[in-house]
Design an enzyme around this catalytic site. Structure first.
Site, PDB file in Angstrom:
ATOM      1  N   ASP A  80      50.205  51.918  14.839  1.00  0.00           N
ATOM      2  CA  ASP A  80      49.954  51.674  16.256  1.00  0.00           C
ATOM      3  C   ASP A  80      51.255  51.732  17.056  1.00  0.00           C
ATOM      4  O   ASP A  80      52.311  51.290  16.568  1.00  0.00           O
ATOM      5  CB  ASP A  80      49.334  50.268  16.395  1.00  0.00           C
ATOM      6  CG  ASP A  80      49.070  49.898  17.833  1.00  0.00           C
ATOM      7  OD1 ASP A  80      48.179  50.501  18.443  1.00  0.00           O
ATOM      8  OD2 ASP A  80      49.780  49.008  18.346  1.00  0.00           O
ATOM      9  N   GLU A 139      50.505  56.852  15.878  1.00  0.00           N
ATOM     10  CA  GLU A 139      49.952  56.980  17.228  1.00  0.00           C
ATOM     11  C   GLU A 139      51.098  57.228  18.195  1.00  0.00           C
ATOM     12  O   GLU A 139      51.890  56.347  18.487  1.00  0.00           O
ATOM     13  CB  GLU A 139      49.181  55.730  17.642  1.00  0.00           C
ATOM     14  CG  GLU A 139      48.439  55.937  18.954  1.00  0.00           C
ATOM     15  CD  GLU A 139      48.656  54.833  19.951  1.00  0.00           C
ATOM     16  OE1 GLU A 139      49.432  53.906  19.650  1.00  0.00           O
ATOM     17  OE2 GLU A 139      48.054  54.875  21.028  1.00  0.00           O
ATOM     18  N   ASN A 188      54.619  47.105  15.775  1.00  0.00           N
ATOM     19  CA  ASN A 188      55.684  47.219  16.771  1.00  0.00           C
ATOM     20  C   ASN A 188      55.936  45.897  17.491  1.00  0.00           C
ATOM     21  O   ASN A 188      57.011  45.669  18.048  1.00  0.00           O
ATOM     22  CB  ASN A 188      55.283  48.298  17.812  1.00  0.00           C
ATOM     23  CG  ASN A 188      56.183  48.299  19.023  1.00  0.00           C
ATOM     24  OD1 ASN A 188      57.364  48.637  18.936  1.00  0.00           O
ATOM     25  ND2 ASN A 188      55.650  47.855  20.167  1.00  0.00           N
ATOM     26  N   ASN A 232      39.197  58.509  21.449  1.00  0.00           N
ATOM     27  CA  ASN A 232      39.563  57.396  20.579  1.00  0.00           C
ATOM     28  C   ASN A 232      39.203  56.087  21.265  1.00  0.00           C
ATOM     29  O   ASN A 232      38.706  56.099  22.408  1.00  0.00           O
ATOM     30  CB  ASN A 232      41.026  57.470  20.149  1.00  0.00           C
ATOM     31  CG  ASN A 232      41.985  56.948  21.214  1.00  0.00           C
ATOM     32  OD1 ASN A 232      41.656  56.915  22.393  1.00  0.00           O
ATOM     33  ND2 ASN A 232      43.165  56.528  20.785  1.00  0.00           N
ATOM     34  N   HIS A 264      56.760  53.576  20.428  1.00  0.00           N
ATOM     35  CA  HIS A 264      57.589  52.432  20.816  1.00  0.00           C
ATOM     36  C   HIS A 264      58.432  51.910  19.671  1.00  0.00           C
ATOM     37  O   HIS A 264      59.028  50.835  19.761  1.00  0.00           O
ATOM     38  CB  HIS A 264      56.684  51.354  21.410  1.00  0.00           C
ATOM     39  CG  HIS A 264      55.849  51.913  22.510  1.00  0.00           C
ATOM     40  ND1 HIS A 264      56.319  52.138  23.776  1.00  0.00           N
ATOM     41  CD2 HIS A 264      54.575  52.400  22.492  1.00  0.00           C
ATOM     42  CE1 HIS A 264      55.380  52.708  24.510  1.00  0.00           C
ATOM     43  NE2 HIS A 264      54.316  52.887  23.754  1.00  0.00           N
TER      44      HIS A 264
HETATM   45  C1  QV4 Z   1      49.579  41.832  30.894  1.00  0.00           C
HETATM   46  C2  QV4 Z   1      50.311  42.593  31.986  1.00  0.00           C
HETATM   47  C3  QV4 Z   1      51.762  42.811  31.568  1.00  0.00           C
HETATM   48  C4  QV4 Z   1      52.401  41.471  31.313  1.00  0.00           C
HETATM   49  C5  QV4 Z   1      51.630  40.823  30.176  1.00  0.00           C
HETATM   50  C6  QV4 Z   1      52.196  39.447  29.869  1.00  0.00           C
HETATM   51  O1  QV4 Z   1      49.695  43.876  32.153  1.00  0.00           O
HETATM   52  O2  QV4 Z   1      52.450  43.481  32.630  1.00  0.00           O
HETATM   53  O3  QV4 Z   1      53.751  41.643  30.941  1.00  0.00           O
HETATM   54  O4  QV4 Z   1      50.243  40.645  30.534  1.00  0.00           O
HETATM   55  O5  QV4 Z   1      51.588  38.997  28.643  1.00  0.00           O
HETATM   56  C7  QV4 Z   1      46.507  43.539  26.995  1.00  0.00           C
HETATM   57  C8  QV4 Z   1      46.126  43.532  28.475  1.00  0.00           C
HETATM   58  C9  QV4 Z   1      47.364  43.663  29.339  1.00  0.00           C
HETATM   59  C10 QV4 Z   1      48.328  42.523  29.003  1.00  0.00           C
HETATM   60  C11 QV4 Z   1      48.667  42.655  27.499  1.00  0.00           C
HETATM   61  C12 QV4 Z   1      49.625  41.567  27.028  1.00  0.00           C
HETATM   62  O6  QV4 Z   1      45.261  44.635  28.746  1.00  0.00           O
HETATM   63  O7  QV4 Z   1      46.989  43.560  30.706  1.00  0.00           O
HETATM   64  O8  QV4 Z   1      49.528  42.689  29.763  1.00  0.00           O
HETATM   65  O9  QV4 Z   1      47.468  42.551  26.733  1.00  0.00           O
HETATM   66  O10 QV4 Z   1      49.098  40.318  27.313  1.00  0.00           O
HETATM   67  C13 QV4 Z   1      45.615  47.550  23.755  1.00  0.00           C
HETATM   68  C14 QV4 Z   1      45.113  47.667  25.198  1.00  0.00           C
HETATM   69  C15 QV4 Z   1      46.023  46.965  26.172  1.00  0.00           C
HETATM   70  C16 QV4 Z   1      46.238  45.539  25.708  1.00  0.00           C
HETATM   71  C17 QV4 Z   1      46.911  45.602  24.323  1.00  0.00           C
HETATM   72  C18 QV4 Z   1      47.278  44.232  23.784  1.00  0.00           C
HETATM   73  O11 QV4 Z   1      45.047  49.046  25.548  1.00  0.00           O
HETATM   74  O12 QV4 Z   1      45.406  46.955  27.448  1.00  0.00           O
HETATM   75  O13 QV4 Z   1      47.054  44.828  26.655  1.00  0.00           O
HETATM   76  O14 QV4 Z   1      45.988  46.212  23.416  1.00  0.00           O
HETATM   77  O15 QV4 Z   1      46.165  43.391  23.762  1.00  0.00           O
HETATM   78  C19 QV4 Z   1      50.524  53.356  25.727  1.00  0.00           C
HETATM   79  C20 QV4 Z   1      51.140  53.262  24.332  1.00  0.00           C
HETATM   80  C21 QV4 Z   1      50.099  53.379  23.251  1.00  0.00           C
HETATM   81  C22 QV4 Z   1      48.962  52.389  23.505  1.00  0.00           C
HETATM   82  C23 QV4 Z   1      48.370  52.681  24.891  1.00  0.00           C
HETATM   83  C24 QV4 Z   1      47.231  51.740  25.228  1.00  0.00           C
HETATM   84  O16 QV4 Z   1      52.100  54.286  24.161  1.00  0.00           O
HETATM   85  O17 QV4 Z   1      50.687  53.112  21.980  1.00  0.00           O
HETATM   86  O18 QV4 Z   1      49.392  52.520  25.871  1.00  0.00           O
HETATM   87  N1  QV4 Z   1      47.933  52.476  22.465  1.00  0.00           N
HETATM   88  C25 QV4 Z   1      47.985  51.503  21.353  1.00  0.00           C
HETATM   89  C26 QV4 Z   1      46.606  51.012  20.973  1.00  0.00           C
HETATM   90  C27 QV4 Z   1      46.047  50.168  22.127  1.00  0.00           C
HETATM   91  C28 QV4 Z   1      46.870  48.892  22.256  1.00  0.00           C
HETATM   92  C29 QV4 Z   1      48.299  49.099  21.998  1.00  0.00           C
HETATM   93  C30 QV4 Z   1      48.812  50.302  21.644  1.00  0.00           C
HETATM   94  C31 QV4 Z   1      49.135  47.887  21.945  1.00  0.00           C
HETATM   95  O19 QV4 Z   1      45.775  52.114  20.734  1.00  0.00           O
HETATM   96  O20 QV4 Z   1      44.677  49.833  21.891  1.00  0.00           O
HETATM   97  O21 QV4 Z   1      46.737  48.386  23.609  1.00  0.00           O
HETATM   98  O22 QV4 Z   1      49.035  47.431  20.599  1.00  0.00           O
HETATM   99  O23 QV4 Z   1      50.157  54.680  25.993  1.00  0.00           O
HETATM  100 CA    CA Z   2      59.377  48.599  20.130  1.00  0.00          CA
END
Ligand code: QV4
Ligand code: CA
Length: 511
Positions: free
Chosen positions: A212, A248, A115, A313, A216
């Site tokens: 993943d 997911e 995504n 998970n 979105h």
């Molecule tokens: C931060 C700020 C943002 C800002 C950004 C700027 O919070 O506001 O805009 O910096 O770069 C990490 C950090 C997060 C950071 C982001 C981007 O935790 O603070 O944003 O990176 O730099 C995992 C983690 C996230 C992590 C992300 C990317 O959970 O914390 O973010 O990886 O590293 C929703 C979705 C669902 C998702 C779930 C977590 O619907 O799809 O949230 N689950 C999947 C995966 C999950 C992963 C992602 C999606 C993204 O299972 O592990 O998120 O790929 O419910």
């Molecule tokens: Ca998207």
């Protein structure tokens, strides 16, 4: 001829729901953050001999290297390119793992992060796991390549460019999730780059994908990508096999996007499963196990043949994603084993067991400030999964899938596969029991007093080993024995202070 044409059409349209597991294997395990060399060994030494159907692996593609905090597990959800090159290993090691696991009938399912790319706040020239250059400021990812034309900046309608309101389905798809640069998946060029990545993995021999952040992505964009995918590698799969797809989508209700929008593409993760089952096992909000009599669609869960189910998970075991405090994890071992045992005994859904690593959980003001901590490592290099003489894992790997109670319930699910839910009993509180046809029977005591009941098991007469308290070894039981009479009835006694207050017997644990 028409009949066969119809069959092939039916075959085509349900195929992406089919995990292509070896016959009689019914549960997969998420070996979260494991290295490819360790997964290959685990397939041969443990997963195949114990009847596991497959492994969900962490994203194998090149990702950003994050140093603040130090190498968080979530850096792997920030792609930089689709080169097979990550902390789990390189392409040669990945290929070797797929070959060795397939050769012993254990399938590999890849966590595909398609995504988005890395966070918009990443620094130009920040390092990546394969050394590819990238510059998020101008959306430059030469390792693919992607450029500014390939992202949704112009499409997103919110002021911040990020998702601001989950009641608006368009921004949930077209804007940035947590600041992650959102790919323009309506473009054929982007769809083709994603499909090329997935086809590379399919040709290597993987059986399917976890998609993943599917919530979105527009369902139609996902379908357009799936239509570009090759059939599975005929070295291990029958001609015309389509990749298994589970998307997911976190849908606990109340949002603009719902799981059923994705049913046409493949299975969908059912997050209500772990959230509700956790509440029942913890007896929160007046919940009790006797209410589980109609567990499944009766509880508002999605149709069983579309559901990918799990107790926890990698996100919600550490407070990410959804499910909240009710989620049971290895930290709540006694209740966790009961919940996983219930999941593996019950016919609902396609089951996934979580396998975790230890991290120094540290709650401050209700939040785990260490929720970011990555896998066991030496200066960023992921540690080997060492195996102790007692078959548990060392080096801070938890290996829930190697816990006797869970390992034996994976075998239970295989033995009862296809058998109907039967012989439900409950005490109108938290003592319940049910069987699977004439192949298996399980009894739980989650009350604060002893269970002592004679129950109809549906099983043939004989002496059975309880596979929770022990194993059947050389024709004898190392744990509790259960005697089933000619009437199919057996007496069960379960103390409420037992280490594991549940008993499970099945056709292959009969001595
Ligand atoms: C931060 C700020 C943002 C800002 C950004 C700027 O919070 O506001 O805009 O910096 O770069 C990490 C950090 C997060 C950071 C982001 C981007 O935790 O603070 O944003 O990176 O730099 C995992 C983690 C996230 C992590 C992300 C990317 O959970 O914390 O973010 O990886 O590293 C929703 C979705 C669902 C998702 C779930 C977590 O619907 O799809 O949230 N689950 C999947 C995966 C999950 C992963 C992602 C999606 C993204 O299972 O592990 O998120 O790929 O419910
Ligand atoms: Ca998207």
């Amino acid at each position: 001829m028409k009949f066969f044409l119809l069959l092939s059409l039916i075959g085509f349209c349900w195929a992406q729901y089919d995990p292509h597991t070896q016959y009689g294997r019914t549960a997969i395990v998420h070996l979260f953050e494991w290295r490819w060399v360790d997964i290959a060994k685990e397939c041969e030494r443990y997963l195949a001999p114990n009847g596991f159907a497959g492994v969900q692996v962490s994203p194998p593609n090149e990702n950003i290297v994050v140093h603040s905090p130090s190498r968080p597990w979530w850096e792997r959800y920030q792609p930089i390119s689709y080169k097979i090159c990550s902390r789990s290993g390189n392409e040669d090691e990945f290929r070797d793992m797929v070959n060795r696991c397939n050769n012993v009938g254990v399938r590999i399912y890849v966590d595909a992060v398609i995504n988005h790319m890395c966070g918009v706040g990443a620094q130009a020239g920040q390092s990546s796991t394969c050394g590819s250059y990238f510059n998020p400021n101008n959306r430059d990812f030469p390792g693919v390549p992607y450029s500014g034309f390939d992202f949704n900046d112009g499409k997103c309608r919110t002021a911040s460019g990020g998702i601001e309101n989950y009641q608006d389905a368009a921004q949930v798809r077209d804007c940035r999730l947590s600041g992650l640069l959102d790919l323009a998946l309506e473009k054929d060029y982007v769809r083709t780059k994603v499909a090329d990545y997935m086809n590379h993995l399919i040709d290597i021999g993987v059986a399917g994908f976890r998609l993943d952040a599917s919530k979105h992505m527009w369902p139609g964009d996902i379908k357009a990508i799936l239509d570009k995918l090759h059939n599975l590698n005929t070295k291990w799969f029958s001609q015309g096999s389509r990749p298994f797809i589970f998307q997911e989508v976190i849908d606990l209700g109340g949002e603009a996007v719902s799981s059923n929008e994705y049913f046409g593409n493949g299975r969908v993760t059912e997050f209500k499963y772990g959230a509700k089952l956790g509440k029942v096992m913890r007896k929160w909000d007046g919940e009790k196990m006797s209410y589980l009599k109609n567990w499944g669609e009766g509880w508002g869960l999605m149709p069983s043949d579309r559901a990918l189910v799990f107790v926890d998970n990698h996100d919600n075991q550490r407070g990410h994603g959804a499910g909240g405090a009710s989620i049971l994890t290895f930290w709540d071992a006694r209740l966790y084993k009961m919940a996983v045992g219930f999941m593996l005994a019950h016919p609902y859904g396609f089951t996934r067991v979580m396998s975790s690593y230890y991290w120094p959980r540290n709650f401050q003001n209700g939040k785990d400030v260490n929720d970011w901590v990555g896998p066991p490592n030496n200066n960023g290099k992921t540690k080997e999964v060492s195996i102790n003489p007692d078959s548990t894992c060392g080096n801070d790997w938890i290996c829930e899938h190697r816990w006797r109670q869970i390992r034996n319930m994976v075998a239970f699910r295989n033995v009862v596969n296809g058998q109907p839910f039967a012989n439900w009993w409950d005490n109108d509180s938290n003592q319940v029991a049910f069987g699977r046809g004439n192949k298996g029977f399980i009894v739980f005591n989650n009350d604060d007093w002893a269970l002592s009941e004679t129950l109809q098991t549906g099983l043939p007469a004989g002496t059975y080993c309880d596979v929770i308290s022990g194993d059947k070894v050389d024709g004898n039981c190392t744990g509790i024995k259960v005697y089933v009479g000619n009437d199919g009835k057996a007496h069960f006694s379960i103390s409420n202070s037992a280490e594991d207050p549940f008993i499970a017997i099945h056709a292959e644990s009969k001595i």
